[in-house]
Design a protein around this motif. Structure first.
Motif, PDB file in Angstrom:
ATOM      1  N   PHE A  47       0.947  -1.175  -0.007  1.00 32.29           N
ATOM      2  CA  PHE A  47       0.128  -0.027  -0.198  1.00 32.29           C
ATOM      3  C   PHE A  47       0.671   1.176   0.051  1.00 32.29           C
ATOM      4  CE2 PHE A  47      -3.208  -2.650   2.577  1.00 32.29           C
ATOM      5  CZ  PHE A  47      -3.793  -3.342   1.566  1.00 32.29           C
ATOM      6  N   GLU A  48       1.864   1.329   0.704  1.00 33.33           N
ATOM      7  CA  GLU A  48       2.687   2.422   0.938  1.00 33.33           C
ATOM      8  C   GLU A  48       4.226   2.247   0.477  1.00 33.33           C
ATOM      9  OE1 GLU A  48       2.577   2.574   5.053  1.00 33.33           O
ATOM     10  OE2 GLU A  48       0.064   2.651   5.116  1.00 33.33           O
ATOM     11  N   GLY A  49       4.643   1.170   0.003  1.00 30.98           N
ATOM     12  CA  GLY A  49       5.964   1.089  -0.272  1.00 30.98           C
ATOM     13  C   GLY A  49       6.478   1.716  -1.834  1.00 30.98           C
ATOM     14  N   THR A  50       7.722   1.963  -2.075  1.00 28.20           N
ATOM     15  CA  THR A  50       7.958   2.501  -3.078  1.00 28.20           C
ATOM     16  C   THR A  50       8.014   1.416  -4.418  1.00 28.20           C
ATOM     17  OG1 THR A  50      10.345   1.975  -2.892  1.00 28.20           O
ATOM     18  CG2 THR A  50       9.575   3.974  -1.982  1.00 28.20           C
ATOM     19  N   ASP A  51       8.117   1.838  -5.403  1.00 32.98           N
ATOM     20  CA  ASP A  51       8.153   1.013  -6.612  1.00 32.98           C
ATOM     21  C   ASP A  51       9.344   0.171  -6.363  1.00 32.98           C
ATOM     22  OD1 ASP A  51       5.882   2.125  -7.889  1.00 32.98           O
ATOM     23  OD2 ASP A  51       6.840   3.657  -8.985  1.00 32.98           O
ATOM     24  N   ASP A  52      10.391   0.679  -5.993  1.00 30.93           N
ATOM     25  CA  ASP A  52      11.738  -0.114  -6.001  1.00 30.93           C
ATOM     26  C   ASP A  52      11.624  -1.117  -4.940  1.00 30.93           C
ATOM     27  OD1 ASP A  52      13.226   1.338  -7.698  1.00 30.93           O
ATOM     28  OD2 ASP A  52      14.335   2.568  -6.429  1.00 30.93           O
ATOM     29  N   ASP A  53      10.643  -0.951  -4.055  1.00 36.01           N
ATOM     30  CA  ASP A  53      10.444  -2.083  -2.834  1.00 36.01           C
ATOM     31  C   ASP A  53       9.423  -3.131  -3.476  1.00 36.01           C
ATOM     32  OD1 ASP A  53      11.365  -0.499  -0.835  1.00 36.01           O
ATOM     33  OD2 ASP A  53       9.579   0.528  -0.247  1.00 36.01           O
TER      34      ASP A  53
END
Length: 296
Positions: A47-53
């Motif tokens: 829900f809140e992570g970055t695209d890289d995550d």
């Protein structure tokens, strides 16, 4: 006949599953249960992570699995007392989602295997550098011949996605050599993919060995409907064969084009994609344009 299909790695996006979490109590319970099983908050990354995550294999695979399975398990079509699905299939990782939705694996075991698979594949990628590329506008047979003729490096067909689109896997040098020869053979484009390694190739043998041990320790039940598996594009209902095919998939090509064609031949009158994005909807429209396809 309803055919439900589940996407794999690459269909993820930031915020995936959040609406479902917010508006369905049953879905929210499954999401929270997943966090407990994994021992970390996967939903926070989704829900809140970055695209890289989300691009990290160790997170991507459990996240895509979770989204597709929660959609299925909270759908009336998959309710155990009125199961209304004629056949299921999943693209790569999505096969685990399909097996879980069809009742072969429990939610807990399916998620655990998704996590093991992701970790094992990430380790395999780190052992030996390797990569993938999409080949556009060339017949499957020509791609197979070009790859087979390259003996000094490892390069193999990995995903038969749809007519005119096959992904190849191999060493960086192998992919570069294949690109030159494929373009000379008439490929419209050869597009390098931003992936961490050569999935569905011999480079995944360490992952296959690790994953196999986990699979063999899991209970596989008979599915509520036939499962069309990537390795052979055939309907399977035998639990032991389902296990063997799931394990073999890590080092074998994903025969998605052939799977969809077989499902249509066996009577599929409509496809529903169950998971994030619309990747499979796009592929199915190219494989069998006369059969309706939509998403949940």
């Amino acid at each position: 006949m309803k055919a439900y299909v589940f996407p794999g790695q690459g269909s993820q996006f930031r915020g995936m599953g959040q609406d479902l979490y917010q508006h369905s109590e049953a879905a929210r319970q499954l999401f929270e249960q997943a966090n407990q099983i994994l021992g970390y908050s996967l939903t926070s990354i989704m829900f809140e992570g970055t695209d890289d995550d989300l691009k990290q294999t160790i997170y991507t695979q459990p996240a895509v699995f979770l989204h597709g399975v929660v959609l299925a398990l909270t759908s009336d079509s998959f309710a155990p007392d009125r199961f209304d699905v004629s056949m299921v299939a999943g693209h790569s990782l999505g096969e685990l989602s399909a097996l879980t939705a069809a009742g072969v694996l429990s939610f807990e075991d399916g998620l655990s295997l998704a996590s093991v698979r992701a970790t094992a594949m990430q380790r395999a990628c780190e052992l030996t550098p390797s990569t993938m590329a999409a080949v556009l506008g060339l017949a499957d047979s020509v791609i197979e011949e070009v790859c087979a003729a390259i003996t000094e490096e490892i390069v193999v067909p990995a995903n038969y996605n749809c007519p005119g689109q096959v992904v190849i896997s191999g060493s960086a040098a192998g992919i570069q050599l294949a690109e030159e020869r494929l373009k000379a053979a008439g490929a419209k484009r050869v597009v390098p993919l931003a992936v961490s390694g050569a999935f569905h190739s011999p480079f995944m043998e360490p992952a296959r060995t690790e994953f196999a041990e986990a699979v063999q320790n899991m209970l596989f039940s008979a599915p509520h409907c036939p499962v069309y598996q990537n390795v052979n594009a055939q309907a399977t209902t035998d639990p032991e064969q389902l296990k063997a095919n799931l394990i073999a998939q890590l080092t074998s090509p994903v025969r998605w084009t052939q799977s969809v064609e077989r499902m249509v031949a066996d009577g599929a009158t409509g496809f529903l994609e169950c998971g994030p994005g619309k990747v499979l909807q796009g592929l199915i429209k190219k494989i069998s344009p006369a059969v309706p396809v939509t998403g949940i």
